[in-house]
Design a protein around this motif. Structure first.
Motif, PDB file in Angstrom:
ATOM      1  N   CYS A  27      38.217  37.496  43.210  1.00  0.00           N
ATOM      2  CA  CYS A  27      39.310  37.554  42.226  1.00  0.00           C
ATOM      3  C   CYS A  27      40.686  37.386  42.851  1.00  0.00           C
ATOM      4  O   CYS A  27      41.623  37.005  42.172  1.00  0.00           O
ATOM      5  CB  CYS A  27      39.272  38.883  41.480  1.00  0.00           C
ATOM      6  N   GLY A  28      40.824  37.722  44.122  1.00  0.00           N
ATOM      7  CA  GLY A  28      42.108  37.602  44.800  1.00  0.00           C
ATOM      8  C   GLY A  28      42.655  38.943  45.251  1.00  0.00           C
ATOM      9  O   GLY A  28      42.125  40.000  44.907  1.00  0.00           O
ATOM     10  N   PRO A  29      43.742  38.913  46.013  1.00  0.00           N
ATOM     11  CA  PRO A  29      44.284  40.136  46.600  1.00  0.00           C
ATOM     12  C   PRO A  29      44.926  41.098  45.596  1.00  0.00           C
ATOM     13  O   PRO A  29      45.147  42.248  45.915  1.00  0.00           O
ATOM     14  CB  PRO A  29      45.336  39.615  47.582  1.00  0.00           C
ATOM     15  N   HIS A  30      45.177  40.647  44.379  1.00  0.00           N
ATOM     16  CA  HIS A  30      45.781  41.513  43.373  1.00  0.00           C
ATOM     17  C   HIS A  30      44.781  42.462  42.719  1.00  0.00           C
ATOM     18  O   HIS A  30      45.168  43.342  41.962  1.00  0.00           O
ATOM     19  CB  HIS A  30      46.488  40.669  42.302  1.00  0.00           C
ATOM     20  N   VAL A  31      43.470  42.304  43.010  1.00  0.00           N
ATOM     21  CA  VAL A  31      42.431  43.164  42.446  1.00  0.00           C
ATOM     22  C   VAL A  31      41.811  43.971  43.590  1.00  0.00           C
ATOM     23  O   VAL A  31      41.320  43.414  44.558  1.00  0.00           O
ATOM     24  CB  VAL A  31      41.341  42.328  41.731  1.00  0.00           C
ATOM     25  N   GLU A  32      41.857  45.310  43.480  1.00  0.00           N
ATOM     26  CA  GLU A  32      41.387  46.194  44.548  1.00  0.00           C
ATOM     27  C   GLU A  32      39.871  46.105  44.742  1.00  0.00           C
ATOM     28  O   GLU A  32      39.105  46.104  43.784  1.00  0.00           O
ATOM     29  CB  GLU A  32      41.774  47.636  44.234  1.00  0.00           C
ATOM     30  N   ALA A  33      39.447  46.063  45.983  1.00  0.00           N
ATOM     31  CA  ALA A  33      38.024  45.976  46.319  1.00  0.00           C
ATOM     32  C   ALA A  33      37.403  47.367  46.419  1.00  0.00           C
ATOM     33  O   ALA A  33      38.038  48.306  46.911  1.00  0.00           O
ATOM     34  CB  ALA A  33      37.845  45.240  47.636  1.00  0.00           C
ATOM     35  N   PHE A  34      36.143  47.490  45.951  1.00  0.00           N
ATOM     36  CA  PHE A  34      35.395  48.746  46.024  1.00  0.00           C
ATOM     37  C   PHE A  34      34.001  48.555  46.612  1.00  0.00           C
ATOM     38  O   PHE A  34      33.318  49.538  46.894  1.00  0.00           O
ATOM     39  CB  PHE A  34      35.264  49.370  44.630  1.00  0.00           C
TER      40      PHE A  34
END
Length: 75
Positions: A27-34
């Protein structure tokens, strides 16, 4: 000799890993990874809650390690 840390409570081997909290690789760097994945070749991948859930079965089948932190997501 195996020097992996041992959990004091139940004496089972534990895995310690460092995670650089970054964005979802899809999704890109604007969406936090979990969901953090280490592929067999050592390549790290990061996925948001949505992508991690969407690709969960395939990630577990192909990856060397999968670290699921989706429970830490705040709504």
């Amino acid at each position: 000799m195996d020097d992996a840390p041992v959990d004091i409570v139940d004496r089972h081997r534990t895995t310690v890993f460092e995670i650089d909290r970054d964005g979802c690789d899809r999704c890109g760097p604007h969406v936090e990874a979990f969901v953090f994945v280490e592929m067999p070749d050592g390549k790290p991948l990061s996925y948001c809650h949505h992508c991690g859930t969407r690709f969960w079965v395939e990630l577990n089948r192909q990856a060397a390690h999968v670290y699921d932190l989706r429970h830490m997501r705040t709504p």
